[in-house]
Each structure stands twice: as C-alpha cells, then as structure tokens.
Write a protein that holds these residues in place. Structure first.
Motif, PDB file in Angstrom:
ATOM      1  N   MET A 258       0.827  -1.209   0.000  1.00 22.88           N
ATOM      2  CA  MET A 258       0.000   0.000   0.000  1.00 22.88           C
ATOM      3  C   MET A 258       0.858   1.255   0.000  1.00 22.88           C
ATOM      4  O   MET A 258       0.477   2.281  -0.565  1.00 22.88           O
ATOM      5  CB  MET A 258      -0.942  -0.014   1.205  1.00 22.88           C
ATOM      6  CG  MET A 258      -2.052  -1.046   1.081  1.00 22.88           C
ATOM      7  SD  MET A 258      -3.306  -0.903   2.363  1.00 22.88           S
ATOM      8  CE  MET A 258      -2.444  -1.611   3.764  1.00 22.88           C
ATOM      9  N   ALA A 259       2.036   1.194   0.622  1.00 23.34           N
ATOM     10  CA  ALA A 259       2.924   2.357   0.646  1.00 23.34           C
ATOM     11  C   ALA A 259       3.326   2.752  -0.773  1.00 23.34           C
ATOM     12  O   ALA A 259       3.406   3.946  -1.105  1.00 23.34           O
ATOM     13  CB  ALA A 259       4.160   2.057   1.484  1.00 23.34           C
ATOM     14  N   ALA A 297      12.721   5.544   1.643  1.00 20.55           N
ATOM     15  CA  ALA A 297      13.183   6.456   0.594  1.00 20.55           C
ATOM     16  C   ALA A 297      12.017   6.890  -0.297  1.00 20.55           C
ATOM     17  O   ALA A 297      11.884   8.079  -0.627  1.00 20.55           O
ATOM     18  CB  ALA A 297      14.276   5.795  -0.242  1.00 20.55           C
ATOM     19  N   ASP A 298      11.177   5.937  -0.683  1.00 22.37           N
ATOM     20  CA  ASP A 298      10.022   6.276  -1.521  1.00 22.37           C
ATOM     21  C   ASP A 298       9.073   7.212  -0.785  1.00 22.37           C
ATOM     22  O   ASP A 298       8.534   8.162  -1.371  1.00 22.37           O
ATOM     23  CB  ASP A 298       9.277   4.999  -1.932  1.00 22.37           C
ATOM     24  CG  ASP A 298      10.112   4.118  -2.844  1.00 22.37           C
ATOM     25  OD1 ASP A 298      10.976   4.670  -3.550  1.00 22.37           O
ATOM     26  OD2 ASP A 298       9.905   2.891  -2.841  1.00 22.37           O
ATOM     27  N   ILE A 299       8.861   6.926   0.494  1.00 22.75           N
ATOM     28  CA  ILE A 299       7.977   7.782   1.288  1.00 22.75           C
ATOM     29  C   ILE A 299       8.552   9.186   1.392  1.00 22.75           C
ATOM     30  O   ILE A 299       7.830  10.183   1.244  1.00 22.75           O
ATOM     31  CB  ILE A 299       7.763   7.168   2.691  1.00 22.75           C
ATOM     32  CG1 ILE A 299       6.950   5.866   2.569  1.00 22.75           C
ATOM     33  CG2 ILE A 299       7.060   8.149   3.623  1.00 22.75           C
ATOM     34  CD1 ILE A 299       6.809   5.106   3.873  1.00 22.75           C
ATOM     35  N   GLY A 339      21.720   4.970   1.129  1.00 26.65           N
ATOM     36  CA  GLY A 339      22.016   5.480  -0.209  1.00 26.65           C
ATOM     37  C   GLY A 339      20.766   5.977  -0.921  1.00 26.65           C
ATOM     38  O   GLY A 339      20.790   7.015  -1.587  1.00 26.65           O
ATOM     39  N   ALA A 340      19.670   5.242  -0.760  1.00 29.44           N
ATOM     40  CA  ALA A 340      18.416   5.651  -1.403  1.00 29.44           C
ATOM     41  C   ALA A 340      17.877   6.939  -0.787  1.00 29.44           C
ATOM     42  O   ALA A 340      17.375   7.823  -1.497  1.00 29.44           O
ATOM     43  CB  ALA A 340      17.385   4.533  -1.274  1.00 29.44           C
TER      44      ALA A 340
END
Length: 712
Positions: A258-259, A297-299, A339-340
């Motif tokens: 879901m994230a 990182a995506d969040i 790193g991300a």
C-alpha cells in the motif's frame, strides 16, 4: 429431446408465452411452473432438462425479439420457481442463457433478463453464489446501461444479490478480487458507484477479510477521489476512511504494497487525492514500524515535495510526517537504505521550492549524525551537488549547506576539498563571490574556526596561477577579516603577531597569499601592528602598482581606519613618539591619495588631530597638506619596532616585491596581447576593405579605350 418437451408443454402454452398480452404470458408461465413442479415431484429431471432446452433454444436464443424478451426469460424463471429446492441441479442450464440476454441489443430483452434473474435468485438464494463473478460482471455493465429502465431493474437485482452474498458462507473473496481489481480502472461514474457500493458492503461482512485484499483495489479507490462527480468522491473518501480506521485497529496489515500506491498518489495533480494520500502516509509512518523500512526512501520522495504544496493542510501533514520519519532510528543492517535516502535528498536539492530544499538538507544532518560512517561512504555521489547548492538563491539554504559541509569537513581531507572547491567556484563565478562570498566565509569561520579557515584559504591561494583572481580573492578575504564581527578573535590574534608565536605563525601564513594585493598586505600589517614593514611595503610600490583598482582599495582602507576595528590604532596616535612608523605609514598612504578625494580629506583630518610632542618637530612646506616628520635621536626605541627579530621582515618584503613583479609582468603580457589582437583586427579590416574595393581601383587605373572621348 425437443419433441419430448413439446409433448410435455402444450402448444397453446408455448404460443401464449410470447404473446403481446401480459395476462396470457403470465398464465402460460404459471402453466409451465405447474408442469415442472409435477415433473420434479416425480423425479423426472431429464424431462425437466428437455423443457429448459426447449425454452432456451426456441425462445431465449430466438431471432424474434418477442420470443427472447418474453417467452424464454419468463419461461426459465417459471421453471426455477417450479423446481423450488431442486432448482440448484438445473442452474447450469438456466443461468447462462439469462446472462447472455444481458448482452442483447434490445433494451427490453436486457430489462426482462434482469427481472428473470431476480426471480431465479429469490428461489435459489445461496446456490446462486457459484455464478457470482459472472453475475457481478454483468451487473457492472448494466449499471452504466443507456436505458434508465434497465438501470433501475439492474439496481433491484444488485440489492438482492448483495443480500444473498452477505448471508452466504459459500462466497469466495479470493476468486472475486481479481475481477474487482480489473474493474477498478473503469472511469464510468455509474460503474464507479456500483464498485464502491460493493466494496462497502463486502467490507461490512465480518467473515469477509476485505482489508487483507485492500492493496488490490486501493489504487482504484484513490483514483476515484479525483472524479468529477462530488457524490463519487464522497463515497470513495468514506470507504477509504473506514479502511484507514480498520488499519489502525488491525495487528496484521500489509503496509509495504500500500505504501507504493500512496507514494504514487501523493504526486497527483488533484489536491484532495494528495491530501488523502499524505494523511495515509502519516498514519503508516506511525503504525508501520519495521515493515516500512524498505520504503522509507520512496515515502520521503513523496513527502518532501508536499512540504511546499500550495494547500496549507497538505503542508502541515507533510511536515508532521517528515518529522516522524526523521525521528525513526532504523538499522542499516535491517534494510534501511541510506544510499536511497541520500539520493532522494540530493534530488530535492534541485526543487524550485525553498522549503523542500531546506528539509532535504535537514535529512543530510540527520544521516550525518546517526550514520556518519555510512553517509561518508556515499560522499563522492553527493559532495558536488552539496557544493553546487552554495549557489542557491536563498540565504537560508546556503547557511544550511554550509552547516552540512562543516559536519563533513571534520576530516581534514574533506575540509581541504571544501575550501578548494569554494575557491574554484568563486573563480568561475565572480558574481557569487561578490554577493555571497562574505556570507559563506563568515559562516564557515563560525562553524569550523576562523583561523583554520583563513589558513587553508591562504595556503591554496598562495599557489593560484590566475594572478588576477588571486588578487581579487585576497582582497575579498581581507575585507571580511577587517569588517566581520565573527572574526574578532582572529584580529586579536593578529595584533599579537610581534609578541606571540601563534600570532606570528598566523601572520606569516596569511602573508603568503596576501602579498597578491598591496592594499591587503598593508591592511594585514596594520592589524599586526607591523608598521615599519607596512611603511616599507608602501615605499616599494612602483608606478604600475598605483592604478584605479589600488586607489579604490585604498579608499576602502582609509574609511575602515575610522571604524571600531582600528580604534587601537587611532589611540596609538596619541603617542606619536612611540609609534613613529605608524605615522610614517599613514602619511605614506596620504601621499598616495589624490588630494581632492574624500579619503584624502578623511585621513588628513585624522592626522591633524595627532598631538605632537617636543620629540617630533614639524616643518611646513609651501604645501600645507604635506608634513615631514623628523624623529629626534634621543636614544629611545620606538615601540612598533620591538620584537621584529621574531619575523624575518626583509625576507617577507622580498617575497612581496617578487609577487608584485609577477603581477606587473602579467599585466604587461595582457596589454601586449590586447595590442596584438587590436593590430590583427585592424589588419583584417584593411584586407577586407582592399578586397571589397579592388574592382573599383582596377577600373580607375585601367587606361581609356580607343573609342573613349573623355577629356584627358
């Protein structure tokens, strides 16, 4: 089998089944219901199958509209009613032709198909579930039917099917979800209402775990938040709010899948969608724990842009989420990808919004504090972008960038790299040096220590090959040294250059590059109270050295002599007998200034206030502005010549003169290059002129022809 069915059902009944009159059709259906009921009681199911086949082939699939819309569909419903509890074993024959009728081009056929299936469903109830996906698919299409009557009939059937599903224990959510996921991409508003309605109903059934399958249709629900219909947006929002509440109360939630969806939706162009997705992300960060570590990182990539959103509500939630995320201390060995995170922060340094760039820099701080070793492992990837950020138009961002650099520069090689790059940047961008140079240098001095910073600048500039830039850079550093409150301790240390080893080392370190600029050298000597050497430097200046740039710098120095920084120097003028070299230095500067300049008047006014004692006599010449100081040989030693043995000033003077010679030669080379370029340009112009006028000259010089009658 058809002949057998015809022997079971009288021909008159079959004719009335498709009659135009409703009463005849109704009576015929009752007749069939009775016949089937008797056959069922007798257990003659083969004959019942024959009847169903007759109704299907001769009526439901008939090319005649009346047969399709009335005869076959009414007859199949009547058969089902007649079978009652035994209808389940014949549903395989009954339901498919009815479902096929939903695709009929005639709206009346579709309407009667809804009516027939409604009656069939009422009889078989739970046994009906095995056809649920096909029925759902048909209803999904009928919900957007072009005929209002068909839509109404489909809604009635839909409510009945929902009732049956909610009370059934045979419904398979696993088989249904793929179909739901596929349909969630439909944009038709009627279909969307239909889908949200089913999601809400199924979620209300305790035995159906819709939350476990939420990732399969969550994106579709978020897509509906931007629908043009207010009603659909409300329904989707209500469903999402209910699911979010369930997530808060559930111990087992698949946050990861879901994230990914929420991160995509956080970048939506629709304001309401962004707000809802950021709100969900906020809750996920609070609840997700270790499950979300791989998605940090995506969040972060979704949160940082929203910090600068036009909508205040989004900005508030995004900031809160960012703080929550930054407060989490994850372990790199457990999937936390530093790193991300750094890649996202680096990307957002290029954001057009100051707030986002600022928060990106705060992430650099956080990672440096908590994971310094891991952070430095990625330094090659982020160092240049961080250095480029020093050109940011925002002072707030520049100050934060400098703080990050100061943290990195705790290692000496990183510090050298930083100062080297700054010098290189200033070399390539004189505008940055002019507008931001003071801010950058002053802040670095606060963060890393003024002495350390100035020593490093001087060491690098000492070997600078671009003499013009070296002079400009030294002048800038010198002005900062003379004016900045942050460098007060450095100035105090320089004042002790003649009596303190630390001050002496600093003076010599700065002198190595300050000699690129005569005025900077003189200023440094005044700070160090090395007045005798300052006077020698002034005396060494040649005609080429005293140019417009020099006079501009001298003007600045004279004005700075009136500031609190040089208060000690002005107070020393109260004892001219002890500071004769100071007086000679100031008079030397006065002699270099044009008499009509403001700086000349300022310095002359100051020198007029010097209280000369009997040891110093004045003799005035015809020029009232010139004064010659004569030092009486009373055996007293001037204070400003004491401890000169600690510094080899003759050697320094030679170094200064050598550097100035390089500057003079460099200037001559530049002038020669310009003259050569001008001469070349002039030569090219002459050649072009001669080429353009060569034909005209030829005509003029050509002798007249024999036929010419011109006057010679």
């Amino acid at each position: 089998m058809a002949a057998d069915a015809l022997s079971i059902i009288p021909g008159a009944v079959l004719r009335n089944l498709s009659d135009k009159l409703y009463e005849k059709r109704k009576n015929a259906a009752l007749e069939i219901e009775g016949i089937v009921k008797q056959l069922a009681m007798a257990g003659e199911h083969e004959r019942i199958s024959a009847v169903i086949s007759l109704l299907t082939n001769d009526f439901t699939y008939s090319p005649q509209t009346n047969h399709r819309k009335q005869g076959g569909l009414i007859g199949l419903a009547a058969v089902t009613v007649g079978l009652t509890s035994e209808a389940a074993q014949h549903l395989e024959q009954i339901v498919p032709p009815v479902l096929n009728s939903f695709l009929d081009q005639d709206s009346r056929v579709r309407y009667y198909a809804c009516e027939a299936l409604y009656n069939i469903a009422k009889v078989v109830r739970g046994d009906f579930i095995i056809y649920f996906n096909k029925i759902f698919d048909a209803l999904c299409k009928l919900s957007a039917d072009s005929d209002a009557n068909v839509q109404s009939a489909a809604h009635l059937l839909d409510r009945l099917v929902k009732d049956i599903v909610t009370e059934s224990d045979q419904f398979s959510i696993e088989e249904f979800i793929p179909l739901l996921r596929e349909r969630m991409n439909v944009l038709n508003p009627y279909v969307r209402q239909f889908l949200v309605g089913w999601i809400t109903v199924l979620d209300s059934v305790p035995d159906i775990d819709m939350l476990g399958f939420l990732p399969d249709f969550l994106d579709g629900l978020f897509n509906m938040l931007s629908d043009s219909s207010h009603e659909i947006r409300q329904q989707a929002d209500a469903a999402l709010s209910e699911f979010l509440q369930e997530i808060k109360n559930s111990p087992n939630v698949d946050y990861g899948r879901m994230a990914e969806i929420l991160v995509r939706r956080a970048g939506s162009t629709d304001e309401f969608t962004r707000l809802t997705s950021i709100t969900w992300i906020n809750e996920f960060v609070k609840l997700g724990g270790e499950q979300l570590v791989p998605y940090y990182a995506d969040i972060l990539g979704a949160i940082l842009p929203c910090i600068s959103d036009e909508e205040e509500k989004i900005r508030v939630v995004a900031r809160e989420t960012n703080e929550e995320l930054r407060a989490i201390k994850a372990d790199p060995t457990e999937g936390f990808d530093i790193g991300a995170i750094l890649s996202i922060a680096k990307r957002e340094l290029n954001s057009e919004h100051e707030a986002t760039r600022t928060e990106a820099l705060h992430w650099f701080f956080t990672l440096l504090d908590q994971y310094r070793a891991e952070f430095l492992a990625y330094l090659n990837d982020i160092f240049d972008p961080l250095l480029n950020a020093l050109s940011d138009p925002s002072d707030v961002v520049v100050l934060l960038v400098l703080e990050v650099h100061a943290r990195i520069a705790e290692e000496s090689h990183h510090f050298h790299h930083l100062v080297s790059y700054l010098i290189c940047t200033f070399h390539n961008n004189h505008f940055l040096l002019e507008k931001r140079g003071a801010l950058i240098v002053r802040r670095l001095c606060v963060l890393l220590g003024a002495e350390k910073v100035y020593r490093e600048f001087s060491t690098i500039l000492e070997s600078e090959v671009d003499l013009d830039f070296a002079s400009v850079m030294v002048q800038a550093l010198n002005l900062i040294l003379l004016t900045s409150t942050e460098l007060g301790e450095l100035r105090s240390l320089l004042k002790k250059s003649l009596v303190d080893s630390c001050g002496k080392d600093l003076f010599q370190s700065l002198y190595a590059s300050w000699r690129h600029s005569p005025m900077a050298t003189i200023s440094l000597c005044l700070l160090a109270q090395a007045y005798s050497h300052a006077s020698c430097v002034i005396q060494s200046l040649g005609e080429e050295d005293i140019n417009v740039k020099f006079l501009v710098q001298l003007d600045k120095l004279i004005r700075l002599l009136e500031t609190p920084v040089f208060a000690y120097l002005r107070l020393q003028l109260l004892e001219p007998g002890k500071h004769t070299w100071l007086l000679k230095t100031l008079y030397g500067l006065l002699m270099l200034l044009p008499q009509q300049s403001a700086a000349f008047k300022i310095l002359r006014t100051r020198l007029k206030t010097v209280p000369f004692s009997e040891n110093i006599k004045r003799t005035s010449s015809a020029n009232p502005y010139s004064q010659i100081l004569q030092v009486t040989e009373d055996g007293n030693r001037n204070q400003d010549t004491q401890n000169y043995s600690a510094i080899n000033f003759p050697s320094l003077l030679q170094q200064f003169e050598h550097m100035q010679l390089q500057h003079r030669n460099h200037l001559k080379d530049q002038l020669q290059s310009r003259k050569s370029a001008s001469a070349l340009t002039l030569s090219q112009e002459i050649q072009r002129y001669e080429a353009a006028h060569s034909s005209s000259l030829s005509e003029i010089n050509r002798p007249p022809s024999r036929t010419s009658k011109g006057i010679l």
